[in-house]
Design a protein around this motif. Structure first.
Motif, PDB file in Angstrom:
ATOM      1  N   UNK A  67       0.833  -1.207   0.000  1.00  0.00           N
ATOM      2  CA  UNK A  67       0.000   0.000   0.000  1.00  0.00           C
ATOM      3  C   UNK A  67       0.868   1.257   0.000  1.00  0.00           C
ATOM      4  N   UNK A  68       1.932   1.251   0.783  1.00  0.00           N
ATOM      5  CA  UNK A  68       2.815   2.425   0.778  1.00  0.00           C
ATOM      6  C   UNK A  68       3.496   2.574  -0.584  1.00  0.00           C
ATOM      7  N   UNK A  69       3.846   1.470  -1.220  1.00  0.00           N
ATOM      8  CA  UNK A  69       4.393   1.533  -2.574  1.00  0.00           C
ATOM      9  C   UNK A  69       3.361   2.022  -3.577  1.00  0.00           C
ATOM     10  N   UNK A  70       2.112   1.674  -3.359  1.00  0.00           N
ATOM     11  CA  UNK A  70       1.046   2.157  -4.239  1.00  0.00           C
ATOM     12  C   UNK A  70       0.915   3.673  -4.115  1.00  0.00           C
ATOM     13  N   UNK A  71       1.010   4.181  -2.900  1.00  0.00           N
ATOM     14  CA  UNK A  71       0.958   5.636  -2.700  1.00  0.00           C
ATOM     15  C   UNK A  71       2.163   6.326  -3.323  1.00  0.00           C
ATOM     16  N   UNK A  72       3.327   5.708  -3.220  1.00  0.00           N
ATOM     17  CA  UNK A  72       4.515   6.260  -3.872  1.00  0.00           C
ATOM     18  C   UNK A  72       4.325   6.254  -5.386  1.00  0.00           C
ATOM     19  N   UNK A  73       3.731   5.181  -5.911  1.00  0.00           N
ATOM     20  CA  UNK A  73       3.453   5.098  -7.343  1.00  0.00           C
ATOM     21  C   UNK A  73       2.484   6.175  -7.806  1.00  0.00           C
ATOM     22  N   UNK A  74       1.471   6.469  -6.995  1.00  0.00           N
ATOM     23  CA  UNK A  74       0.536   7.549  -7.331  1.00  0.00           C
ATOM     24  C   UNK A  74       1.282   8.873  -7.409  1.00  0.00           C
ATOM     25  N   UNK A  75       2.176   9.100  -6.464  1.00  0.00           N
ATOM     26  CA  UNK A  75       2.940  10.343  -6.457  1.00  0.00           C
ATOM     27  C   UNK A  75       3.850  10.427  -7.684  1.00  0.00           C
ATOM     28  N   UNK A  76       4.505   9.333  -8.032  1.00  0.00           N
ATOM     29  CA  UNK A  76       5.391   9.320  -9.199  1.00  0.00           C
ATOM     30  C   UNK A  76       4.584   9.553 -10.481  1.00  0.00           C
ATOM     31  N   UNK A  77       3.453   8.890 -10.603  1.00  0.00           N
ATOM     32  CA  UNK A  77       2.612   9.075 -11.791  1.00  0.00           C
ATOM     33  C   UNK A  77       2.031  10.485 -11.851  1.00  0.00           C
ATOM     34  N   UNK A  78       1.737  11.062 -10.700  1.00  0.00           N
ATOM     35  CA  UNK A  78       1.250  12.433 -10.683  1.00  0.00           C
ATOM     36  C   UNK A  78       2.310  13.393 -11.214  1.00  0.00           C
ATOM     37  N   UNK A  79       3.556  13.147 -10.852  1.00  0.00           N
ATOM     38  CA  UNK A  79       4.637  13.991 -11.350  1.00  0.00           C
ATOM     39  C   UNK A  79       4.875  13.787 -12.847  1.00  0.00           C
ATOM     40  N   UNK A  80       4.572  12.599 -13.351  1.00  0.00           N
ATOM     41  CA  UNK A  80       4.806  12.284 -14.765  1.00  0.00           C
ATOM     42  C   UNK A  80       3.539  12.397 -15.613  1.00  0.00           C
ATOM     43  N   UNK A  81       2.475  12.959 -15.088  1.00  0.00           N
ATOM     44  CA  UNK A  81       1.170  12.943 -15.769  1.00  0.00           C
ATOM     45  C   UNK A  81       1.168  13.662 -17.110  1.00  0.00           C
ATOM     46  N   UNK A  82       2.026  14.621 -17.318  1.00  0.00           N
ATOM     47  CA  UNK A  82       2.016  15.344 -18.598  1.00  0.00           C
ATOM     48  C   UNK A  82       2.602  14.523 -19.735  1.00  0.00           C
TER      49      UNK A  82
END
Length: 159
Positions: free
Chosen positions: A28-43
């Motif tokens: 779950x903590x890795x999933x949250x980290x993944x959300x943050x990484x994808x948010x930074x790469x969303x463009x």
């Protein structure tokens, strides 16, 4: 959007395997980290960020539940009267939605609200023929709910 979900699951799995212990909490903590990484790469992705699409789906569900309860209350008021004073009939409703998914979703949402049933969709998919339980009240309330449904459907299906 499915690619974003897969990337996020990959990041979460990789995060879990790089931890000292494998557990649901580390996933779950890795999933949250993944959300943050994808948010930074969303463009860099061609579609919207998938969490925003998920939030729009939840908003569409809330709009549907609200319309379901308000139309149910109207139907119960009509049925509980001592004398049934309704004027059933068929009316047309125009839409500006495009594509089979959007048209089908609007037709299903209208059919699931009590007091109205989509009888037919025109060949150009711009008009719905709807049977209403009480034409003056159901057509007015359905036109209001149509606008809310269309806005929510557009937020979910379009970029």
């Amino acid at each position: 959007m499915p690619m974003q979900v897969l990337i996020n699951l990959f990041i979460a799995t990789l995060w879990m395997f790089l931890q000292d212990e494998w557990s649901v909490l580390s996933f779950f903590s890795g999933y949250l980290v993944g959300i943050f990484v994808l948010f930074l790469m969303r463009r860099f992705f061609p579609h919207n960020f998938y969490i925003s699409t998920f939030i729009n789906i939840i908003k569409l569900f809330i709009v549907f539940i609200h319309e379901l309860f308000t139309s149910s209350i109207q139907v119960v008021k009509q049925v509980m009267r001592p004398k049934l004073n309704i004027t059933p009939g068929i009316f047309t409703m125009d839409t500006d939605l495009e594509g089979e998914l959007e048209i089908t979703l609007l037709a299903l949402l209208i059919c699931l609200t009590p007091g109205s049933v989509v009888v037919e969709v025109s060949t150009d998919s711009r008009k719905f023929y709807i049977h209403g339980m009480d034409i003056p009240t159901s057509s007015d309330s359905l036109m209001k709910s149509k606008d809310r449904f269309e806005k929510s459907i557009k937020r979910v299906t379009r970029k």
